[in-house]
Design an enzyme around this catalytic site. Structure first.
Site, PDB file in Angstrom:
ATOM      1  N   HIS A  68      -4.358   0.678  -8.753  1.00 37.40           N
ATOM      2  CA  HIS A  68      -3.706  -0.475  -7.790  1.00 37.40           C
ATOM      3  C   HIS A  68      -4.910  -0.284  -6.705  1.00 37.40           C
ATOM      4  O   HIS A  68      -4.588   0.595  -5.652  1.00 37.40           O
ATOM      5  CB  HIS A  68      -2.508  -0.208  -7.219  1.00 37.40           C
ATOM      6  CG  HIS A  68      -1.828  -1.082  -6.495  1.00 37.40           C
ATOM      7  ND1 HIS A  68      -0.397  -1.060  -5.958  1.00 37.40           N
ATOM      8  CD2 HIS A  68      -2.452  -1.837  -5.400  1.00 37.40           C
ATOM      9  CE1 HIS A  68      -0.271  -1.748  -5.298  1.00 37.40           C
ATOM     10  NE2 HIS A  68      -1.358  -2.505  -4.550  1.00 37.40           N
ATOM     11  N   HIS A 127      -7.403  -3.067  -4.376  1.00 34.36           N
ATOM     12  CA  HIS A 127      -7.769  -4.311  -4.269  1.00 34.36           C
ATOM     13  C   HIS A 127      -9.277  -4.295  -3.715  1.00 34.36           C
ATOM     14  O   HIS A 127      -9.471  -3.446  -2.691  1.00 34.36           O
ATOM     15  CB  HIS A 127      -7.042  -5.052  -2.889  1.00 34.36           C
ATOM     16  CG  HIS A 127      -5.778  -5.077  -3.338  1.00 34.36           C
ATOM     17  ND1 HIS A 127      -4.996  -6.477  -3.700  1.00 34.36           N
ATOM     18  CD2 HIS A 127      -4.500  -4.262  -3.126  1.00 34.36           C
ATOM     19  CE1 HIS A 127      -3.801  -5.968  -3.971  1.00 34.36           C
ATOM     20  NE2 HIS A 127      -3.160  -4.902  -3.622  1.00 34.36           N
ATOM     21  N   HIS A 142       2.810  -7.170  -7.698  1.00 35.77           N
ATOM     22  CA  HIS A 142       3.683  -6.393  -6.491  1.00 35.77           C
ATOM     23  C   HIS A 142       4.883  -6.946  -6.568  1.00 35.77           C
ATOM     24  O   HIS A 142       5.115  -8.301  -6.439  1.00 35.77           O
ATOM     25  CB  HIS A 142       2.695  -6.818  -5.143  1.00 35.77           C
ATOM     26  CG  HIS A 142       1.455  -6.223  -5.025  1.00 35.77           C
ATOM     27  ND1 HIS A 142       0.508  -6.445  -6.235  1.00 35.77           N
ATOM     28  CD2 HIS A 142       0.818  -5.640  -4.005  1.00 35.77           C
ATOM     29  CE1 HIS A 142      -0.734  -5.774  -5.524  1.00 35.77           C
ATOM     30  NE2 HIS A 142      -0.445  -5.367  -4.603  1.00 35.77           N
ATOM     31  N   GLU A 184       7.490  -4.246  -2.418  1.00 34.61           N
ATOM     32  CA  GLU A 184       6.847  -3.452  -1.378  1.00 34.61           C
ATOM     33  C   GLU A 184       7.650  -3.833  -0.134  1.00 34.61           C
ATOM     34  O   GLU A 184       8.067  -2.910   0.646  1.00 34.61           O
ATOM     35  CB  GLU A 184       5.690  -4.079  -1.135  1.00 34.61           C
ATOM     36  CG  GLU A 184       4.528  -3.289  -0.154  1.00 34.61           C
ATOM     37  CD  GLU A 184       3.051  -3.972  -0.128  1.00 34.61           C
ATOM     38  OE1 GLU A 184       2.896  -5.115  -0.598  1.00 34.61           O
ATOM     39  OE2 GLU A 184       2.436  -3.450   0.437  1.00 34.61           O
ATOM     40  N   ASP A 238      -4.628   1.377  -2.955  1.00 38.14           N
ATOM     41  CA  ASP A 238      -4.457   0.011  -2.261  1.00 38.14           C
ATOM     42  C   ASP A 238      -5.393  -0.747  -1.829  1.00 38.14           C
ATOM     43  O   ASP A 238      -6.234  -1.431  -2.113  1.00 38.14           O
ATOM     44  CB  ASP A 238      -2.948  -0.079  -1.733  1.00 38.14           C
ATOM     45  CG  ASP A 238      -2.286  -1.412  -1.725  1.00 38.14           C
ATOM     46  OD1 ASP A 238      -2.771  -2.423  -2.100  1.00 38.14           O
ATOM     47  OD2 ASP A 238      -1.365  -1.445  -0.747  1.00 38.14           O
ATOM     48  N   ASP A 239      -5.613  -0.328  -0.274  1.00 38.06           N
ATOM     49  CA  ASP A 239      -6.926  -0.837   0.397  1.00 38.06           C
ATOM     50  C   ASP A 239      -7.306   0.134   1.218  1.00 38.06           C
ATOM     51  O   ASP A 239      -7.000   0.195   2.377  1.00 38.06           O
ATOM     52  CB  ASP A 239      -6.325  -1.931   1.399  1.00 38.06           C
ATOM     53  CG  ASP A 239      -5.457  -3.238   0.596  1.00 38.06           C
ATOM     54  OD1 ASP A 239      -6.322  -4.037   0.152  1.00 38.06           O
ATOM     55  OD2 ASP A 239      -4.337  -3.291   0.378  1.00 38.06           O
TER      56      ASP A 239
END
Ligand code: ADE
Ligand code: ZN
Length: 349
Positions: free
Chosen positions: A28, A30, A208, A211, A289-290
Site C-alpha cells: 500500500h 502511492h 481503499h 479509512e 501509504d504516502d
C-alpha cells in the site's frame, strides 16, 4: 531494578533489529506520496513550475493535516510538478532506493493516472517512467514488483471508465485497479460498473475502504467490487460480523499506522486496531501509504506500531509473512520468503 531496565532496553533493540533484518513486501504505497520536498523542488525548478512555498522547510511545515482531505489537497498540488517521463522515473527510483535500504524485496505500488492525465500529461509518460525505474530496481537489487492504478473516487464514473479504456494498451504493465482519494460521500457502489469491466479485462481489484468511511463501504468493496484486499480497513472494528468475515475469508487489510496518525484516523498510535485484528486472525499488513508526507517509510511504520502496541518478535514475523501472503506473488516465491522470515525470527529471543 537496574537489571530490568537493562533487559528491556535489549528487547527493544531486538525488535528494531528484527524489523530491519526481515525481508518485507510493501503493498500500500502511492508513488506520488513518496515525493520528498527536496525532489519536489528540484523537479519544479527544472520544469519551471511555480509552487507557493519558498523552501523545503516551509513546505514541510505545511504538512499538518486535520483529515484526509487536508492531505489530499497538498498531495495533488505536489504531484503537479511531475510532467516528463524522467520525473516519474526519478520519483519511483528515489522510493526504490529507500525500499532497498529497508530490505523490501517486493513492492505493489499505486499510481493515480487521473491526477496526471487531467493536467494533460499522457498516460504513457506516467506508466513508462514508473515501470522503467521498477525494472531497473529488479535488475539491480532483485526487487520484484506489480503496479495497480487507482481511480480517484471524488471524480465521476465516466472519468474512471475513460481511464480504464486508456489503460488497456498498457495491460501488461498494470496488474490491477484500486480506488482512492476522498472517501466519505464516494462509496464503492459508485464504481461497481467500472470495476466489473476491469475484472472482465483481467485486472485484479483492491480498494481503499474504512479509512474515514463507514464499515458499510468495506462490505461494498467486498460484495460489489469483489476486491482481493482492503486498503486500510480500520473501521471494520465497528462491525463484529465484518471482522469475522475478514478473518474467515482471509481478506488482507493493508494498514498504515503513521498515515492513520497524521490524518487523525486514530487519536494516538496506542489506539491503532492492528493488534486486536491480528489477535482475531485477520490478515493485517503494515505499509507506509504516502511516506514523504507522513514522516516515515516502511520500517518506521513497523517500529512505531511495534512500540505503541508492544508487539512481540513473533508478531513482527507474522506481519512480515502476511506482507508476502497478501501479495500477488506466486506460491513458490511466498514459501521462500516464509522460510527466510522463520530463519531470521529464530535468531531472536
Ligand atoms: N491517496 C493517497 N493517499 C491516500 C489515502 N491515504 N487515502 C485515500 N486516498 C489516498
Ligand atoms: Zn492509500
Amino acid at each position: 531494578m537496574v537489571k530490568l531496565s537493562y533487559s528491556s532496553a535489549l528487547v527493544k533493540s531486538s525488535i528494531y533489529d528484527v524489523i530491519k533484518d526481515l525481508p518485507k513486501a510493501e503493498l500500500h504505497l502511492h508513488i506520488e506520496g513518496t515525493l520528498e520536498p527536496e525532489l519536489l523542488f528540484q523537479i519544479a525548478r527544472r520544469n519551471q513550475v511555480s509552487i507557493p512555498y519558498q523552501t523545503v522547510q516551509e513546505l514541510r511545515l505545511a504538512y499538518k493535516f486535520n483529515n484526509l482531505q487536508d492531505f489530499l489537497d497538498i498531495y495533488y498540488a505536489g504531484a503537479s510538478v511531475l510532467i516528463h517521463e524522467q520525473d516519474f522515473y526519478d520519483l519511483t527510483w528515489a522510493y526504490l532506493e529507500r525500499a532497498y535500504q529497508q530490505n523490501i524485496c517486493h513492492v505493489e505500488i499505486f499510481f493515480d493516472p487521473q491526477t496526471h492525465t487531467d493536467r494533460g500529461i499522457s498516460f504513457d509518460v506516467v506508466i513508462n517512467g514508473i515501470t522503467k525505474a521498477l525494472e531497473n530496481a529488479q535488475k539491480r537489487w532483485g526487487i520484484t514488483f506489480h503496479v495497480f492504478m487507482c481511480f480517484l473516487r471524488h471524480l465521476d464514473e465516466i472519468s474512471a471508465i475513460k481511464t480504464l479504456e486508456t489503460a488497456l494498451p498498457y495491460r501488461s504493465k498494470i496488474i490491477g485497479v484500486g480506488l482512492d482519494s476522498s472517501e466519505n460521500g464516494h462509496p464503492p457502489s459508485k464504481f461497481e460498473r467500472v470495476f466489473a469491466k476491469a475484472r472482465q479485462e483481467g485486472f485484479l481489484t483492491v480498494a481503499h475502504a474504512g479509512e474515514e468511511g463507514p464499515p458499510n463501504y468495506i462490505w461494498q468493496a467486498l460484495d460489489l467490487l469483489k476486491v482481493m484486499r482492503i486498503d486500510h480497513g480500520n473501521r471494520a472494528m465497528e462491525d463484529e460480523v465484518l471482522l469475522s468475515t475478514l478473518a474467515k475469508r482471509q481478506v488482507p487489510l493493508t494498514m498504515c499506522p503513521l498515515s492513520n496518525m497524521k490524518l487523525n484516523v486514530i487519536r494516538q498510535l496506542t489506539d491503532h486496531p492492528l493488534k486486536k485484528m491480528l489477535d482475531k486472525g485477520i490478515l493485517v499488513t503494515v505499509n507506509s501509504d504516502d511516506p514523504a508526507y507522513f514522516g516515515g517509510y516502511l520500517n518506521e511504520n513497523y517500529q512505531v506500531i511495534a512500540k505503541a502496541l508492544n508487539l512481540s518478535v513473533a508478531q513482527i514475523g507474522i506481519l512480515a509473512k502476511n506482507s508476502f501472503q497478501a501479495s500477488v506473488m506466486g506460491a513458490d516465491q511466498k514459501e521462500q520468503y516464509f522460510k527466510q522470515v522463520d530463519r531470521i525470527i529464530s535468531q531472536y529471543p
